[in-house]
Design a protein around this motif. Structure first.
Motif, PDB file in Angstrom:
ATOM      1  N   THR A 350       0.818  -1.184   0.000  1.00 12.92           N
ATOM      2  CA  THR A 350       0.000   0.000   0.000  1.00 12.92           C
ATOM      3  C   THR A 350       0.866   1.253   0.000  1.00 12.92           C
ATOM      4  O   THR A 350       1.742   1.407   0.849  1.00 12.92           O
ATOM      5  N   LYS A 444     -13.495  -0.638  13.719  1.00  9.81           N
ATOM      6  CA  LYS A 444     -13.186  -1.043  12.334  1.00  9.81           C
ATOM      7  C   LYS A 444     -11.723  -1.471  12.294  1.00  9.81           C
ATOM      8  O   LYS A 444     -10.902  -1.006  13.096  1.00  9.81           O
ATOM      9  N   GLY A 445     -11.418  -2.350  11.350  1.00 10.16           N
ATOM     10  CA  GLY A 445     -10.033  -2.811  11.252  1.00 10.16           C
ATOM     11  C   GLY A 445      -9.905  -3.943  10.265  1.00 10.16           C
ATOM     12  O   GLY A 445     -10.806  -4.174   9.449  1.00 10.16           O
ATOM     13  N   ARG A 477      -9.308  -3.752  -1.131  1.00  9.19           N
ATOM     14  CA  ARG A 477      -8.863  -3.636   0.263  1.00  9.19           C
ATOM     15  C   ARG A 477     -10.115  -3.667   1.119  1.00  9.19           C
ATOM     16  O   ARG A 477     -11.168  -3.190   0.690  1.00  9.19           O
ATOM     17  N   ILE A 534       6.121  -7.396   1.171  1.00  6.97           N
ATOM     18  CA  ILE A 534       5.864  -7.639   2.605  1.00  6.97           C
ATOM     19  C   ILE A 534       4.846  -6.594   3.045  1.00  6.97           C
ATOM     20  O   ILE A 534       5.167  -5.406   3.143  1.00  6.97           O
ATOM     21  N   ASP A 537      -1.427  -5.933   4.582  1.00  2.00           N
ATOM     22  CA  ASP A 537      -2.757  -6.146   4.018  1.00  2.00           C
ATOM     23  C   ASP A 537      -3.092  -7.636   3.931  1.00  2.00           C
ATOM     24  O   ASP A 537      -2.261  -8.505   4.207  1.00  2.00           O
ATOM     25  N   LYS A 588       7.964  -7.372   9.474  1.00  2.00           N
ATOM     26  CA  LYS A 588       8.644  -6.876   8.267  1.00  2.00           C
ATOM     27  C   LYS A 588      10.153  -6.852   8.517  1.00  2.00           C
ATOM     28  O   LYS A 588      10.949  -7.288   7.689  1.00  2.00           O
TER      29      LYS A 588
HETATM   30  N1  ATP Z   1      -7.419   3.714   9.622  1.00  2.00           N
HETATM   31  C1  ATP Z   1      -7.656   2.430   9.754  1.00  2.00           C
HETATM   32  N2  ATP Z   1      -8.640   2.035  10.591  1.00  2.00           N
HETATM   33  C2  ATP Z   1      -8.894   0.743  10.763  1.00  2.00           C
HETATM   34  N3  ATP Z   1      -8.268  -0.250  10.134  1.00  2.00           N
HETATM   35  C3  ATP Z   1      -7.296   0.065   9.288  1.00  2.00           C
HETATM   36  C4  ATP Z   1      -6.929   1.426   9.051  1.00  2.00           C
HETATM   37  N4  ATP Z   1      -5.930   1.430   8.169  1.00  2.00           N
HETATM   38  C5  ATP Z   1      -5.670   0.129   7.867  1.00  2.00           C
HETATM   39  N5  ATP Z   1      -6.488  -0.679   8.528  1.00  2.00           N
HETATM   40  C6  ATP Z   1      -6.521  -2.159   8.452  1.00  2.00           C
HETATM   41  O1  ATP Z   1      -5.287  -2.702   8.906  1.00  2.00           O
HETATM   42  C7  ATP Z   1      -4.711  -3.504   7.893  1.00  2.00           C
HETATM   43  C8  ATP Z   1      -3.211  -3.367   7.954  1.00  2.00           C
HETATM   44  O2  ATP Z   1      -2.842  -2.021   7.756  1.00  2.00           O
HETATM   45  P1  ATP Z   1      -1.330  -1.602   7.599  1.00  2.00           P
HETATM   46  O3  ATP Z   1      -1.306  -0.128   7.589  1.00  2.00           O
HETATM   47  O4  ATP Z   1      -0.477  -2.350   8.566  1.00  2.00           O
HETATM   48  O5  ATP Z   1      -0.932  -2.210   6.192  1.00  2.00           O
HETATM   49  P2  ATP Z   1      -1.405  -1.766   4.765  1.00  2.00           P
HETATM   50  O6  ATP Z   1      -1.412  -0.288   4.700  1.00  2.00           O
HETATM   51  O7  ATP Z   1      -2.688  -2.460   4.426  1.00  2.00           O
HETATM   52  O8  ATP Z   1      -0.297  -2.426   3.851  1.00  2.00           O
HETATM   53  P3  ATP Z   1       1.254  -2.063   3.621  1.00  2.00           P
HETATM   54  O9  ATP Z   1       1.985  -2.776   4.713  1.00  2.00           O
HETATM   55  O10 ATP Z   1       1.471  -2.649   2.287  1.00  2.00           O
HETATM   56  O11 ATP Z   1       1.410  -0.579   3.677  1.00  2.00           O
HETATM   57  C9  ATP Z   1      -5.317  -2.997   6.597  1.00  2.00           C
HETATM   58  O12 ATP Z   1      -5.327  -3.999   5.622  1.00  2.00           O
HETATM   59  C10 ATP Z   1      -6.734  -2.615   7.036  1.00  2.00           C
HETATM   60  O13 ATP Z   1      -7.574  -3.726   7.020  1.00  2.00           O
END
Ligand code: ATP
Length: 875
Positions: A350, A444-445, A477, A534, A537, A588
């Motif tokens: 991302t 949410k998450g 996503r 890595i 997501d 990571k």
């Molecule tokens: N603001 C948010 N509120 C709630 N859940 C979130 C939020 N942002 C991300 N997430 C959830 O957490 C997961 C992991 O997020 P994280 O930021 O660790 O990785 P990413 O941004 O999806 O990927 P990458 O590691 O490639 O940047 C996401 O896939 C999403 O489901």
């Protein structure tokens, strides 16, 4: 050899102690003692303090002063060995040799200091281009009663007493005490080694040893927000104090392993040479300690004393060119070498492969889930005082408000537990106006993290996981959303309350791939770099993104399946796996470390978020896009350029991932030039040493006087500085450029012996040309060998420019190299004919010698070309 890197210069007040946590002082008392208040300083007062305290420059970023540069070049191992050899010569009263060594040391230190000074200023200029800023609260002019305003200032201008705001992705810009905080967690691995972010909150009356209310420069905000007062800046911070006592610690990088490895191999040779020569002299000719100056001269002849100068110049020139032509900023000079050596590049998904500009997909989003996700996002933003929503939250709020503009007014916010990448959850606690007895938790998450907190039976959980996998497989996503009604209470809410939730639904997002990503991945493959993803997501989303970019994701691994593995098992698995999903920041870093284990691979990490910091630090070289969060920009060694206009929306030009290819080429180009220098100088020096040893045993006089060793070394060194401007063959740019000591040893032994053969042939030519001549043959011998030496060195410079990788056509020799070779040849031929020849112990030679020499050189050139061809074929 030390890395040619800008290092610390301690300012005048460097001895000041790091700030004390001030136990027993309330926040207000502490603010007063700093002459500040919750509304910060006035601009005029801040200016006065800046003059008094100096810039808030972290140690390690100021260009070194001349005396410090000179002192540092004296600490270089080559210089140290040369100085030792000089000392040995002085002890046995070999003043000539001692003086020669001293001049060599002075010239190489002078050149090195000048080169590093230039490189340091150039690097400081480049770093300024991507410097981070701090959000500070200040009142205009000198008006203490004026309204405070927030503004961004360069971190260097912060002063004690300033009030700053912190948000996710910010670097803690100085040592601060928290005034207010919401869900603040700070990554402070630099001090404590803990890879997990630590919770921080204000404490009005801290107990002795308590530090929850303090954040230190060098830390970074993983989640939440805060306002804080600056306690200490620059050299007075704890970061500076730690560096003064412990020095800067960083795991050995590819640069250390290659250039340093080669240096130390050579130094061992240098130290072994004098005793060997002494023993040979004693055994074969019955000589004693009188051979010592000669033995020392032989060791000096082996030294590539210009290596540090060439390394600094080649890397600094490459970095400046890369910034000018492709906008890529190299912040640490050895990182340019390291990126050229990278054979595995790990990227997060991302914001790196994708734009991180998600749009809600209304067709595959549950309306109720969107509603609660927006309530959660909005109130988290408000209550946690986040400076800006993250991309997912922004998309959710935009979409939900378009459908229902009154959505926000329907609730009052109570508290928020902001998102962090370890929990992968964000929760807002809200109340409907009028509903005094109950509150709603809107959670949410990530799918897995939300579902495991929901009250669901196994079948339903499995059905929802399958649905999520299906949506992710389409490249979407996902956010999972859940709620819970709870009786209102005064006790604070915590993560323990996120239990027994009611599942509400999924919000699905599209996130377009970066337009240059597919091309960039293809380029990397063609350059021999393996790419691994890595990501935090979902595995399905990651696999789909990779497929869309033209790569086979293979078996996708999730981080929870790695936890039980030992480091060695993980290393084996990591080499076989292309995609790792659901990785927390510590995963990571662990994967990157596992890939690096054994020292055979050079690993780069490309990431843009707070969750990438540990991995950016763990890699040989950390890379981030220009629009990464400030702390990632601060941590990365290389910052990529933005895309050209047209590659993204008009307001934000986006990322240019093809810039990685340019950076890799620039790194390989610079390393190629360093390799050329090493190949040429070492084979020539080794040849000379073998010839000197043989001549020393055969002749009744020294084969070369110390002054001649000096003159010849200086001429050759000066000519080789031109290699910093060389162009390696295209083939050298096609695969990772690793300078392996073993490869060099193989190369230089073959060519060194050939060079010695040319020298010995020259002795034959000299014997033939001089045998009829009356008078001492010593000066003529010296002159003859001097001329031949410089001419063969010129030949080697031209013919050995491309070695191991040079199977393609040889690029045209650039003019600096051609001029340098011509100058070397002119000096070699003309010097014995000038008045300087006498004082240097040389005399003019008969013409006949030159004819013989031409024949020797022609044969040498032919042999050199043939052996090189054979070497390349075998390689
Ligand atoms: N603001 C948010 N509120 C709630 N859940 C979130 C939020 N942002 C991300 N997430 C959830 O957490 C997961 C992991 O997020 P994280 O930021 O660790 O990785 P990413 O941004 O999806 O990927 P990458 O590691 O490639 O940047 C996401 O896939 C999403 O489901």
């Amino acid at each position: 050899m030390t890395a040619p890197e800008v290092t610390d210069t301690a300012p005048a007040h460097a001895a000041a102690p790091a700030p004390s946590p001030s136990p027993g002082r309330t926040t207000l008392q502490h603010l007063r003692s700093l002459g500040s208040g919750p509304r910060g300083l006035t601009e005029a007062e801040a200016e006065r303090r800046l003059a008094r305290h100096g810039e808030n420059v972290p140690p390690g970023t100021r260009p070194l002063s001349w005396p410090r540069l000179a002192a540092r070049s004296l600490r270089d191992p080559f210089t140290a060995v040369l100085l030792c050899l000089g000392l040995v010569s002085a002890t046995v009263a070999a003043w000539g040799t001692a003086c020669v060594i001293l001049v060599l040391v002075a010239v190489s230190c002078g050149l090195r200091s000048a080169g590093e000074r230039r490189a340091d200023s150039a690097m400081a200029g480049l770093r300024d281009l991507v410097a981070t800023t701090a959000t500070v609260l200040r009142r205009p002019g000198d008006d203490a009663s004026g309204p405070p305003g927030e503004r961004e200032i360069p971190v260097g201008q912060l002063v004690p007493g300033d009030v700053v705001r912190l948000g996710p992705g910010d670097l803690v810009p100085a040592d601060v005490r928290l005034l207010r905080a919401q869900g603040l967690t700070v990554q402070q691995a630099a001090f404590t080694g803990e890879s997990v972010p630590v919770g921080k909150h204000p404490v009005d009356l801290p107990a002795d040893g308590e530090s929850a209310h303090l954040c230190f420069q060098g830390g970074s905000v993983a989640s939440g927000s805060a306002s804080a007062v600056v306690l200490a800046t620059g050299a007075d911070t704890r970061f500076a104090a730690d560096r003064r006592t412990a020095g800067a610690r960083r795991a050995a990088s590819a640069f250390d392993r290659s250039v340093h490895g080669i240096s130390w191999t050579l130094i061992r040779f240098m130290l072994l040479t004098p005793p060997l020569v002494l023993m040979a002299g004693a055994a074969l000719r019955g000589r004693g300690l009188e051979t010592l100056p000669f033995a020392v001269a032989v060791a000096v002849g082996l030294t590539p004393e210009m290596l540090p100068v060439i390394v600094t110049t080649a890397l600094a020139r490459g970095s400046a060119l890369l910034a000018r032509t492709h906008g890529v900023i190299v912040k640490r000079l050895p990182a340019l070498h390291d990126i050229g050596a990278v054979d595995i590049l790990c990227v997060d998904k991302t914001g790196t492969l994708t734009q991180d500009r998600p749009d809600v997909d209304p067709d595959r989003t549950d309306p109720e889930a969107l509603h609660w996700a927006a309530v959660s996002a909005w109130w988290t933003l408000q209550l946690a005082e986040l400076p800006a929503p993250d991309a997912l939250d922004e998309a959710v709020i935009d979409e939900a408000l378009t459908a229902d503009p009154d959505l926000i007014d329907a609730y009052d916010g109570v508290t928020a537990l902001p998102f962090d990448p370890v929990r992968r959850l964000a929760t807002a606690v809200v109340r409907r106006p009028g509903a005094l007895g109950t509150v709603t938790l809107a959670v949410k998450g990530s799918v897995e993290n939300v579902l495991e907190r929901c009250a669901l039976d196994d079948a339903e959980r499995a059905r929802l996981l399958a649905r999520a996998a299906e949506l992710s497989g389409d490249g979407l996503r996902l956010l999972a959303v859940a709620t819970a009604e709870r009786p209102a209470r005064h006790r604070p809410y915590s993560t323990a309350d996120e239990r027994g939730l009611t599942f509400t639904g999924f919000v699905a997002f599209t996130d377009a791939l970066v337009p240059t990503a597919a091309q960039a991945l293809r380029d990397l493959g063609e350059r021999g770099v393996t790419v691994k993803v890595i990501t935090g997501d979902h595995p399905g989303t990651a696999a789909r993104a990779l497929r869309d970019l033209g790569l086979d994701p293979g078996d996708v691994r999730t981080a929870d399946s790695l936890d039980a593995l030992t480091d060695a098992e993980l290393a084996r698995l990591a080499h076989r796996t292309t995609v790792f999903a659901r990785c927390a920041p510590a995963h990571k870093a662990r994967i990157v470390t596992a890939l690096r284990a054994g020292g055979e691979t050079t690993v780069g990490f490309l990431g843009d978020g707070v969750n990438d910091l540990p991995a950016l630090r763990a890699a040989d070289v950390g890379i981030c896009p220009r629009d990464a969060v400030p702390v990632a920009r601060d941590t990365a060694d290389i910052v990529l350029a933005e895309a050209r206009r047209g590659d993204g929306p008009a307001d934000r030009p986006g990322k240019d991932l093809t810039a990685i290819g340019h950076a890799i080429s620039a790194g390989r180009h610079s390393s190629g030039n360093i390799a050329t220098y090493l190949r040429v100088t070492l084979s020539s020096n080794l040849g000379n040493v073998i010839a000197m040893l043989s001549a020393g045993l055969l002749l009744p006089f020294l084969p070369m006087l110390p002054a001649q060793v000096l003159a010849q070394n200086l001429c050759f060194d000066a000519a080789q500085l031109s290699f910093a401007f060389d162009r390696p063959a295209a083939a050298a740019l096609r695969r990772p450029s690793t300078l392996r000591p073993r490869d060099f040893l193989r190369f230089i032994t073959g060519f060194g012996v050939l060079n010695a053969a040319a020298d010995l042939a020259t002795f034959g030519a000299l014997a033939l040309a001089l045998h009829t001549r009356a008078g001492p043959g010593e000066a003529a011998f010296h002159a003859g060998w001097f001329t031949e030496n410089l001419l063969t060195q010129g030949l080697v410079m031209l013919l050995l420019r491309t070695g191991r990788d040079g199977s393609g056509p040889l690029p045209r020799t650039p003019s600096p190299v051609r001029w340098a070779v011509a100058a070397l040849a002119v000096v070699g031929i003309a010097l014995p004919l000038t008045p300087v020849a006498g004082p240097l112990g040389m005399t003019p030679l008969p013409l006949f010698y030159y004819a013989l020499l031409a024949a020797v050189l022609a044969l040498y050139a032919l042999a050199l070309t043939a052996v090189k061809r054979r070497y390349l074929r075998q390689d």
